[in-house]
Design an enzyme around this catalytic site. Sequence first.
Site, PDB file in Angstrom:
ATOM      1  N   LYS A   1      -3.031 -36.242 -71.994  1.00 27.92           N
ATOM      2  CA  LYS A   1      -1.958 -35.411 -72.550  1.00 27.92           C
ATOM      3  C   LYS A   1      -1.982 -35.524 -74.074  1.00 27.92           C
ATOM      4  O   LYS A   1      -1.557 -36.527 -74.637  1.00 27.92           O
ATOM      5  CB  LYS A   1      -0.580 -35.835 -72.030  1.00 27.92           C
ATOM      6  CG  LYS A   1       0.465 -34.750 -72.332  1.00 27.92           C
ATOM      7  CD  LYS A   1       1.863 -35.265 -72.514  1.00 27.92           C
ATOM      8  CE  LYS A   1       2.145 -35.783 -73.890  1.00 27.92           C
ATOM      9  NZ  LYS A   1       1.990 -34.827 -74.993  1.00 27.92           N
TER      10      LYS A   1
ATOM     11  N   GLU B   1      -1.390 -48.701 -78.501  1.00 29.38           N
ATOM     12  CA  GLU B   1      -1.612 -48.780 -79.950  1.00 29.38           C
ATOM     13  C   GLU B   1      -0.400 -48.110 -80.570  1.00 29.38           C
ATOM     14  O   GLU B   1      -0.270 -46.894 -80.533  1.00 29.38           O
ATOM     15  CB  GLU B   1      -2.931 -48.095 -80.299  1.00 29.38           C
ATOM     16  CG  GLU B   1      -3.476 -48.513 -81.637  1.00 29.38           C
ATOM     17  CD  GLU B   1      -3.063 -47.553 -82.713  1.00 29.38           C
ATOM     18  OE1 GLU B   1      -2.049 -47.837 -83.386  1.00 29.38           O
ATOM     19  OE2 GLU B   1      -3.733 -46.534 -82.868  1.00 29.38           O
TER      20      GLU B   1
ATOM     21  N   CYS C   1      -1.629 -44.735 -88.644  1.00 27.13           N
ATOM     22  CA  CYS C   1      -0.861 -45.920 -88.218  1.00 27.13           C
ATOM     23  C   CYS C   1      -1.305 -47.164 -88.987  1.00 27.13           C
ATOM     24  O   CYS C   1      -0.584 -48.162 -88.995  1.00 27.13           O
ATOM     25  CB  CYS C   1      -0.954 -46.119 -86.717  1.00 27.13           C
ATOM     26  SG  CYS C   1      -2.578 -45.844 -86.085  1.00 27.13           S
TER      27      CYS C   1
ATOM     28  N   GLU D   1       7.997 -47.454 -90.533  1.00 27.90           N
ATOM     29  CA  GLU D   1       6.788 -46.713 -90.863  1.00 27.90           C
ATOM     30  C   GLU D   1       7.174 -45.476 -91.683  1.00 27.90           C
ATOM     31  O   GLU D   1       7.998 -44.685 -91.238  1.00 27.90           O
ATOM     32  CB  GLU D   1       6.148 -46.274 -89.539  1.00 27.90           C
ATOM     33  CG  GLU D   1       4.678 -46.430 -89.506  1.00 27.90           C
ATOM     34  CD  GLU D   1       4.095 -46.139 -88.125  1.00 27.90           C
ATOM     35  OE1 GLU D   1       4.812 -45.701 -87.214  1.00 27.90           O
ATOM     36  OE2 GLU D   1       2.896 -46.363 -87.979  1.00 27.90           O
TER      37      GLU D   1
HETATM   38  P1  ADP Z   1       5.397 -39.215 -82.981  1.00 30.18           P
HETATM   39  O1  ADP Z   1       6.842 -39.399 -83.275  1.00 30.18           O
HETATM   40  O2  ADP Z   1       4.509 -39.678 -84.045  1.00 30.18           O
HETATM   41  O3  ADP Z   1       5.054 -37.840 -82.488  1.00 30.18           O
HETATM   42  P2  ADP Z   1       5.433 -40.155 -80.285  1.00 30.18           P
HETATM   43  O4  ADP Z   1       5.312 -41.526 -79.754  1.00 30.18           O
HETATM   44  O5  ADP Z   1       6.720 -39.435 -80.074  1.00 30.18           O
HETATM   45  O6  ADP Z   1       5.062 -40.239 -81.808  1.00 30.18           O
HETATM   46  O7  ADP Z   1       4.279 -39.237 -79.689  1.00 30.18           O
HETATM   47  C1  ADP Z   1       2.992 -39.679 -79.352  1.00 30.18           C
HETATM   48  C2  ADP Z   1       2.580 -39.025 -78.049  1.00 30.18           C
HETATM   49  O8  ADP Z   1       3.508 -39.418 -77.044  1.00 30.18           O
HETATM   50  C3  ADP Z   1       2.595 -37.502 -78.060  1.00 30.18           C
HETATM   51  O9  ADP Z   1       1.553 -37.015 -77.228  1.00 30.18           O
HETATM   52  C4  ADP Z   1       3.939 -37.183 -77.438  1.00 30.18           C
HETATM   53  O10 ADP Z   1       3.977 -35.911 -76.820  1.00 30.18           O
HETATM   54  C5  ADP Z   1       4.036 -38.266 -76.401  1.00 30.18           C
HETATM   55  N1  ADP Z   1       5.395 -38.583 -75.947  1.00 30.18           N
HETATM   56  C6  ADP Z   1       6.556 -38.512 -76.649  1.00 30.18           C
HETATM   57  N2  ADP Z   1       7.595 -38.904 -75.886  1.00 30.18           N
HETATM   58  C7  ADP Z   1       7.089 -39.247 -74.673  1.00 30.18           C
HETATM   59  C8  ADP Z   1       7.638 -39.739 -73.449  1.00 30.18           C
HETATM   60  N3  ADP Z   1       8.949 -39.967 -73.330  1.00 30.18           N
HETATM   61  N4  ADP Z   1       6.797 -39.968 -72.416  1.00 30.18           N
HETATM   62  C9  ADP Z   1       5.478 -39.762 -72.535  1.00 30.18           C
HETATM   63  N5  ADP Z   1       4.893 -39.298 -73.659  1.00 30.18           N
HETATM   64  C10 ADP Z   1       5.678 -39.046 -74.715  1.00 30.18           C
END
Ligand code: ADP
Length: 486
Positions: A180, A256, A290, A389
Amino acid sequence: MKPTHSPLFNTGLLINGEWCASSDNTRFAVTNPATGDVIHEVADATPADATRAINAAAQAQPLWAAKTALERSNLLRRWFALLQEHQEPLAQLLTLEQGKPLAEARGEIAYGASYLEWFAEEAKRIYGDVIAPPENDKRILVTKQAVGVVATITPWNFPNAMLARKLAPALAAGCTVVAKPAAETPFSALALGYLALQAGIPAGVINILPSTRAQQIGEELTSNPRVQKISFTGSTAVGKQLIAQSASTVKHITLELGGNAPFLVFDDADLDAAVAGAMLSKFRNAGQTCVCANRFYVQEGIYETFTDKLAIAMEQLKIGNGSDEAVTLGPLISARAQEKVGALLEDALNRGARIRYQAKMDAELSAGYFFPPTLLVDVPTEARLSCEEIFGPVAALIRFSTEEQAIQLANDSEYGLAAYAFTKNSARIKRLSDELQTGMLGINTGVISNAMAPFGGIKQSGFGREGSRYGLDDYLNIKYTCESFS
Ligand code: ADP
């Protein structure tokens, strides 16, 4: 050719080797962060699509694992060659959806490809053990087997490399994948999938699900018992959620997560090298990596000189649309990111930090999500950007007097991903290497990532390693067989 007219450009879900619409036929728009314009729509995967992709990956997995290591290696190598061959259109597509300057996008494609090459080699080097048994009529064998179906969730800051770095070891080990990508940058991931099919990697081995329904897709990936492992790169908050969600089916996890890298500059440092390292570490991808330097600790004897030199280097940054070859600093990923960096900057100013330099931005950039490179001095340690961050082009400078104090400040964080130090004192280098609480340490360099080295963090920056010979371990189970000859 425009990136959207290339065969690398796909707008469907990739499930079982086919490009398809989502189960409820919905799509979402992806925008160019440099202009705010819609690039194109892409299929919006549902949890039902995730189940379908998991089933395809589960069906493909035993067949993929049954291939010889050499066969898997050859397919990875062919895929690597295709990435190299298509480096330019892949880089253009990456810049279009992510915003980074073209030169950096080319670098990212080469970097992502280097993981395919590295793990094409490592695929052939999965070794076991024969162990001395407690009785002479027994034999103890240790073999390694693929963990099974892996679900990957990746961020938007390196849409090619973060995924390639998970896909390569997974495939090398004999795992299949449901990926994903971030909703902001699905096209680079889909292009990787397209080239994997072109390379001859069988249907179902890689499935890719762009989606705006991250939470729901995440729930299916973490609760479905056919998924054996989650590999996630992203925020610490989401990482914690994924650990909790994976508990009910006891999955392998590699995380990570966020970083808050300290960047220490000592009085005895080569200051020009330190400034060059600071520029790379801080401003690559507009500060959205990161491993970005987040807190600059500068020793008092060279504080003013280092600040002056860094300001001069920052004046050279050329802000603009990354597809313009002259540009060296692109936009942030979104308006939300712009607001967040703005809020952190304001908080620091309210607490007494001062702006030493801030770039002026052309009015024509106002449609994109740009943020001016900013040099902050006298940043108090309690400012939010000292502990959170920043993920933007703001360099925060803090003065220190002794090495002991610098180490204590550097370690005063819940994160432990990367750290940097500039000094010529070899005894100090040894102490820093021993005492800094970090997964990765750059000494006299601002660039540490490569496929040969183990990338990963400690503390709340996560666990598991990507790249290097250690990177395969996360995708392999150890099996012990006891043979009796009595
Ligand atoms: P950022 O704020 O830098 O976008 P995230 O951790 O929100 O960092 O996003 C990193 C990845 O995790 C993206 O692919 C995002 O779609 C996914 N993501 C965000 N929220 C969830 C969740 N609750 N469950 C699974 N994947 C998630």
